[in-house]
Scaffold this active site. Structure first.
Site, mmCIF file in Angstrom:
data_model
loop_
_atom_site.group_PDB
_atom_site.id
_atom_site.type_symbol
_atom_site.label_atom_id
_atom_site.label_comp_id
_atom_site.label_asym_id
_atom_site.label_seq_id
_atom_site.Cartn_x
_atom_site.Cartn_y
_atom_site.Cartn_z
ATOM 1 N N ASN A 1 42.286 52.965 38.513
ATOM 2 C CA ASN A 1 41.722 53.702 39.516
ATOM 3 C C ASN A 1 40.962 53.100 40.798
ATOM 4 O OD1 ASN A 1 40.108 52.002 38.681
ATOM 5 N ND2 ASN A 1 38.405 53.249 36.607
ATOM 6 N N HIS B 1 39.202 50.471 40.735
ATOM 7 C CA HIS B 1 38.359 49.274 40.424
ATOM 8 C C HIS B 1 38.413 48.007 40.764
ATOM 9 C CE1 HIS B 1 39.656 48.441 35.849
ATOM 10 N NE2 HIS B 1 39.645 47.835 36.870
ATOM 11 N N GLU C 1 33.063 50.285 39.251
ATOM 12 C CA GLU C 1 34.402 51.482 39.311
ATOM 13 C C GLU C 1 33.744 51.942 39.888
ATOM 14 O OE1 GLU C 1 36.606 51.947 37.074
ATOM 15 O OE2 GLU C 1 35.546 51.208 34.749
ATOM 16 N N ASP D 1 33.701 38.994 35.987
ATOM 17 C CA ASP D 1 32.429 40.251 34.759
ATOM 18 C C ASP D 1 32.995 39.788 33.158
ATOM 19 O OD1 ASP D 1 35.389 40.466 34.617
ATOM 20 O OD2 ASP D 1 35.346 41.986 35.660
HETATM 21 C C1 F6R Z 1 39.566 41.622 35.316
HETATM 22 C C2 F6R Z 1 39.044 42.522 36.747
HETATM 23 C C3 F6R Z 1 39.549 43.655 36.494
HETATM 24 C C4 F6R Z 1 41.382 43.664 36.019
HETATM 25 C C5 F6R Z 1 41.732 45.340 36.463
HETATM 26 C C6 F6R Z 1 43.261 44.721 35.974
HETATM 27 O O1 F6R Z 1 38.278 40.156 35.229
HETATM 28 O O2 F6R Z 1 37.634 42.351 37.024
HETATM 29 O O3 F6R Z 1 39.349 44.047 37.814
HETATM 30 O O4 F6R Z 1 41.488 42.931 37.464
HETATM 31 O O5 F6R Z 1 41.226 46.421 35.835
HETATM 32 O O6 F6R Z 1 43.593 44.442 35.157
HETATM 33 P P1 F6R Z 1 45.090 43.996 34.494
HETATM 34 O O7 F6R Z 1 45.605 43.032 35.188
HETATM 35 O O8 F6R Z 1 45.106 44.184 32.849
HETATM 36 O O9 F6R Z 1 45.689 45.596 34.888
#
Ligand code: F6R
Length: 243
Positions: A136, A138, A143, A67
């Site tokens: 959440n 994701h 989401e 992403d």
């Molecule tokens: C990042 C991504 C997100 C993160 C998730 C957890 O490329 O796709 O799904 O893996 O938001 O983020 P952290 O590791 O910062 O807790």
């Protein structure tokens, strides 16, 4: 699903890096799906260490990031382009033309998503998809919703996601409202998925994603349908499993 729990971050990082570099050692032309965020930083550090020891080369590897935010410049320190350069791309011999990150500044974002999907199709299959987990549920920026999208698409970030990521910015107002993300169809098509989670604050969502009902309201729960998922947890995030 193979769930491994580690007592320290160092052990978890070594295990994660070992799985990725091991794959590249046995398949130098591997296609890797990469994640950003706080979770994989230590794993990338270990990968760079292994590379510096001369134990692995990435020169024939192809990468696809999950992403990118919409509307912040690529050289903004919190863009995922900047993140990847800082943590991995700037330190190993990956060939720039084989690294792919969606362009969140494209004039036509729909067209950018279609282009990204085409690149993914040309690469046939991701051999290993690295994933973090949102509070959440994701994965990528898919989401929770009543329905999910299969391919790369534009997504409006949930308030809780922007709040969680505000720690990387000066204020929540600076966190982009939208992102481009690979879809769950692409993620689930990967040959192997490496899900990494750390921290007590993720214990509940780990439990829900790995043992709860399979529902688009918890996108990570779809991983239960995949035949080859390896999950790396620290003891804090794995605390509710087998509890
Ligand atoms: C990042 C991504 C997100 C993160 C998730 C957890 O490329 O796709 O799904 O893996 O938001 O983020 P952290 O590791 O910062 O807790």
């Amino acid at each position: 699903m193979n769930i491994l729990t580690f007592r320290s971050n160092e052990e978890l990082n070594e295990a994660g890096a070992g799985i990725i570099t091991g794959l590249v050692q046995t398949n130098p032309r591997a296609v890797l799906g990469l994640a950003t965020g706080g979770t994989p930083v230590g794993i990338y550090e270990e990968i760079v260490k292994t590379y510096r020891k001369g134990m692995v080369s990435f020169k024939s590897v192809t990468t696809f990031n999950l992403d990118e935010y919409v509307g912040i410049p690529e050289d903004h320190p919190e863009s995922y382009h900047a993140y990847m350069k800082h943590h991995l791309f700037g330190h190993v011999d990956l060939s720039p033309e084989r690294t792919h990150i969606p362009n969140g500044n494209a004039a036509d974002l729909e067209q950018e998503c279609a282009k990204y999907n085409q690149h993914l199709e040309d690469a046939k299959q991701i051999d290993l998809q690295l994933l973090g987990l949102g509070h959440n549920g994701h994965i990528g920026f898919n989401e929770p919703d009543h329905a999910l999208v299969s391919g790369t698409h534009i997504v409006k970030l949930k308030d809780e996601t922007r709040e969680a990521n505000a720690r990387f910015f000066d204020s929540i107002d600076e966190v982009p409202t939208h992102a481009l993300t690979m879809g769950v169809g692409t993620i689930l098509k990967a040959k192997m998925i490496l899900l990494v989670v750390r921290g007590a604050d993720k214990a509940e969502i780990v439990h829900k994603a790995l043992t709860g009902p399979i529902t688009t309201e918890c996108p990570a729960s779809l991983l239960q349908t995949h035949p080859h998922v390896v999950v790396l947890l620290d003891t804090a995030s794995g605390r509710l499993l087998n509890a």
